[in-house]
Motif scaffolding. Structure first.
Motif, PDB file in Angstrom:
ATOM      1  N   LEU A  42       0.980  -0.795  -0.097  1.00 39.42           N
ATOM      2  CA  LEU A  42      -0.228   0.255  -0.158  1.00 39.42           C
ATOM      3  C   LEU A  42       0.737   1.669  -0.459  1.00 39.42           C
ATOM      4  CD1 LEU A  42      -2.872  -1.209   2.334  1.00 39.42           C
ATOM      5  CD2 LEU A  42      -3.294  -0.504   0.024  1.00 39.42           C
ATOM      6  N   SER A  48      -6.161   4.217   3.449  1.00 37.23           N
ATOM      7  CA  SER A  48      -6.582   3.213   1.704  1.00 37.23           C
ATOM      8  C   SER A  48      -8.343   2.481   2.453  1.00 37.23           C
ATOM      9  CB  SER A  48      -4.998   2.325   1.938  1.00 37.23           C
ATOM     10  OG  SER A  48      -5.216   1.646   3.057  1.00 37.23           O
ATOM     11  N   ARG A  49      -8.343   1.471   1.283  1.00 34.86           N
ATOM     12  CA  ARG A  49      -9.396   0.566   0.796  1.00 34.86           C
ATOM     13  C   ARG A  49      -8.871  -0.622   1.282  1.00 34.86           C
ATOM     14  NH1 ARG A  49     -12.688   4.721  -3.013  1.00 34.86           N
ATOM     15  NH2 ARG A  49     -10.183   3.640  -3.902  1.00 34.86           N
ATOM     16  N   ARG A 114     -13.451  -1.145  -6.456  1.00 40.46           N
ATOM     17  CA  ARG A 114     -12.768  -0.003  -5.325  1.00 40.46           C
ATOM     18  C   ARG A 114     -12.392   0.634  -4.288  1.00 40.46           C
ATOM     19  NH1 ARG A 114     -18.577   1.078  -4.132  1.00 40.46           N
ATOM     20  NH2 ARG A 114     -18.227   1.442  -1.785  1.00 40.46           N
ATOM     21  N   ASP A 116      -7.945  -0.926  -2.797  1.00 41.58           N
ATOM     22  CA  ASP A 116      -6.973  -0.654  -3.383  1.00 41.58           C
ATOM     23  C   ASP A 116      -6.136  -1.849  -2.737  1.00 41.58           C
ATOM     24  OD1 ASP A 116      -7.049   3.204  -3.640  1.00 41.58           O
ATOM     25  OD2 ASP A 116      -7.566   2.629  -1.468  1.00 41.58           O
ATOM     26  N   SER A 145     -10.461  -5.667 -10.904  1.00 44.01           N
ATOM     27  CA  SER A 145     -10.633  -4.245 -10.014  1.00 44.01           C
ATOM     28  C   SER A 145      -8.988  -3.563 -10.680  1.00 44.01           C
ATOM     29  CB  SER A 145     -10.320  -4.470  -8.830  1.00 44.01           C
ATOM     30  OG  SER A 145      -9.174  -5.173  -7.994  1.00 44.01           O
ATOM     31  N   ARG A 146      -8.712  -2.320  -9.655  1.00 41.72           N
ATOM     32  CA  ARG A 146      -7.584  -2.001  -9.633  1.00 41.72           C
ATOM     33  C   ARG A 146      -6.110  -2.400  -8.593  1.00 41.72           C
ATOM     34  NH1 ARG A 146      -7.857   4.077 -12.921  1.00 41.72           N
ATOM     35  NH2 ARG A 146      -8.555   3.803 -14.641  1.00 41.72           N
ATOM     36  N   ALA A 147      -7.213  -3.002  -7.955  1.00 43.24           N
ATOM     37  CA  ALA A 147      -6.422  -3.457  -6.275  1.00 43.24           C
ATOM     38  C   ALA A 147      -5.423  -4.092  -6.255  1.00 43.24           C
ATOM     39  CB  ALA A 147      -7.703  -3.844  -5.395  1.00 43.24           C
TER      40      ALA A 147
END
Length: 489
Positions: A42, A48-49, A114, A116, A145-147
């Motif tokens: 992270l 952060s999510r 949504r 991270d 996702s972009r996670a």
């Protein structure tokens, strides 16, 4: 040397350790390592999510306790409970006390998209047969996702002991594994799902001889490399014979000789119809057209690359009482009985298609179960088997740890690359290495040379470019120097 252990041995070691530790201490060690890895990914934890995908049992508990640690540092942590009735109660309570929340699977896909960071704690090391249907949409959402996806111990859906993927699995960017490596983290196709692998020491005690897999590292290879002594001459260093090539495939002979000249033996003898091509490229080669029996003394033979239908030459080489490497056409031109009858060591180097033909199965079966295929071939032929491919494996008859090569690159998937490897490994055989060590060290140097030739040593996106087999052969000395320089040999 990196080692990987079966689920059974890992669980036995965990039980022994837990018996000596306070209750829950082992899980806290794992969770601390997992949380630290997630924080590193992270960069900035606060704000952060984070979404935890939480299955039943200890794997989900590790994720929950790690999530609690991230929540205490200011992350917004949501735990998606796939089996609420069997969730790890202590981990869930810790997450809630830290300010995290638990949700069901309804609406979880939007939450994941949504995020991270997504932590895969669905299935642990005992998982078999792919993800269960209710987890598949969550895995798909994680991929959309972009996670960054971090797997807990192993990616959910892979077979840990075999590296097989029989169903849908969750693809991770990073796998944080505990105590030791597991076979599925080192063998494709499961390895593809693991991403980068980070090992967290939790205090497990495992005997090296009980390992399922071994992966050599620079120091291991450096100790095995042949080094000439002051009194060495070309014959004392070993002479390797290359019986390869044909009128149709003279290049196979040239490339096998190219690998052999860079493999540590003192001299290379070539026997076959491509002598003119070999001499034109490598005048130091000792060339003969009188067949293997009359070529002169050798300490090992390589046969098969580009041999076409020359079964007589392959048979003559197999009758020699020295170590023999069989590759390419040579694999097709011999049978299990002939190999099993040999007294000297034999190293077979098939790719997946050749292995499938030898086993009488489809290529896809070998590629999906590489470990099983390598072991079965070794037992059936009574020989050491180097199964080439996305993860190269070296297996011996009678069991024992299988070696997996960590240095390969997809840029090595080029015509003639295997011929170079055959010559290189054959030269190491002639220099005195065992079949297992010659195959393992040859694959290691070959993979490293492929990376150097392609410019892939800097990792993905590092400017790599296509290469030919001759480029790989030319880069072997650089790979050799890189190995010995790093360990100060």
């Amino acid at each position: 040397m990196r080692t990987a252990y079966s689920v059974e041995k890992v669980r036995a070691a965990e039980r022994e350790l837990m018996a000596r530790l306070p209750e829950g201490a082992l899980m806290q060690r794992a969770a601390a390592g997992l949380a630290a890895a997630c924080a590193d990914v992270l960069g900035r934890v606060y704000g952060s999510r984070v979404v935890l995908l939480v299955g039943s049992g200890d794997n989900g508990g590790d994720a929950l306790y790690a999530g609690a640690r991230l929540a205490r540092r200011g992350a917004g942590v949501s735990a998606v409970l796939l089996s609420p009735e069997r969730v790890h109660a202590g981990g869930l309570a810790a997450l809630r006390r830290a300010g995290g929340r638990a949700v069901g699977t309804d609406g979880a896909e939007e939450l994941i998209e949504r995020a991270d960071l997504v932590v895969d704690g669905i299935v642990g090391i005992g998982g078999k047969g792919g993800l269960r249907p209710h987890a598949v949409p969550l895995a798909a959402a994680a991929e959309r996702s972009r996670a960054v996806v971090v797997a807990v111990d192993v990616p959910s859906g892979v077979d840990v002991d075999t590296g097989e993927v029989r169903g849908v699995a969750l693809r991770a960017d990073l796998t944080v594994t505990f105590g030791t490596h597991k076979p599925g983290l080192l063998i494709d196709p499961a390895r593809e799902y693991a991403g980068l692998v980070r090992l967290v020491d939790i205090g497990l005690e495992l005997a090296e001889e009980q390992a399922e897999l071994e992966a050599l590292q620079h120091a291991d290879v450096a100790r095995l490399l042949p080094v000439p002594r002051a009194e060495s001459d070309k014959y004392r260093r070993g002479v390797v014979g290359i019986a390869a090539g044909s009128a149709r495939y003279p290049g196979a002979a040239v490339l096998a000789v190219a690998g052999a000249l860079r493999g540590g033996a003192g001299a290379v003898r070539y026997v076959g119809p491509a002598g003119s091509a070999v001499i034109a490229r490598f005048p130091e080669t000792l060339v003969s057209d009188r067949g293997p029996k009359h070529a002169g003394r050798v300490q090992a033979w390589v046969t098969g690359p580009g041999a076409g239908d020359d079964a007589a030459t392959v048979g003559e080489v197999l009758a020699a009482d020295v170590p023999v490497l069989i590759d390419a056409d040579g694999l097709r031109l011999t049978d299990a009985a002939a190999v099993r009858a040999r007294r000297a060591p034999t190293l077979m180097t098939p790719h997946a298609g050749e292995a499938a033909a030898l086993l009488g199965v489809e290529r896809e079966e070998v590629e999906s179960a590489r470990l099983a295929a390598a072991r079965e071939l070794a037992e059936r032929y009574g020989a050491t088997v180097l199964l080439k491919g996305s993860t190269t494996l070296v297996a011996e008859p009678g069991g024992g740890p299988v070696r997996v090569n960590p240095t390969g690159t997809s840029w090595l998937a080029t015509a003639g690359s295997g011929d170079v490897l055959s010559g290189l490994a054959g030269s190491l055989l002639a220099a005195g290495l065992s079949a297992r060590d010659a195959g393992s060290v040859g694959a290691y140097l070959h993979g490293l040379a492929g990376r150097f030739a392609a410019g892939a040593e800097t990792g993905p996106g590092g400017g790599a470019a296509p290469v030919g087999a001759h480029d790989v052969a030319s880069a072997i000395p650089r790979a050799w120097r890189d190995v010995v320089r790093e360990v100060g040999v």
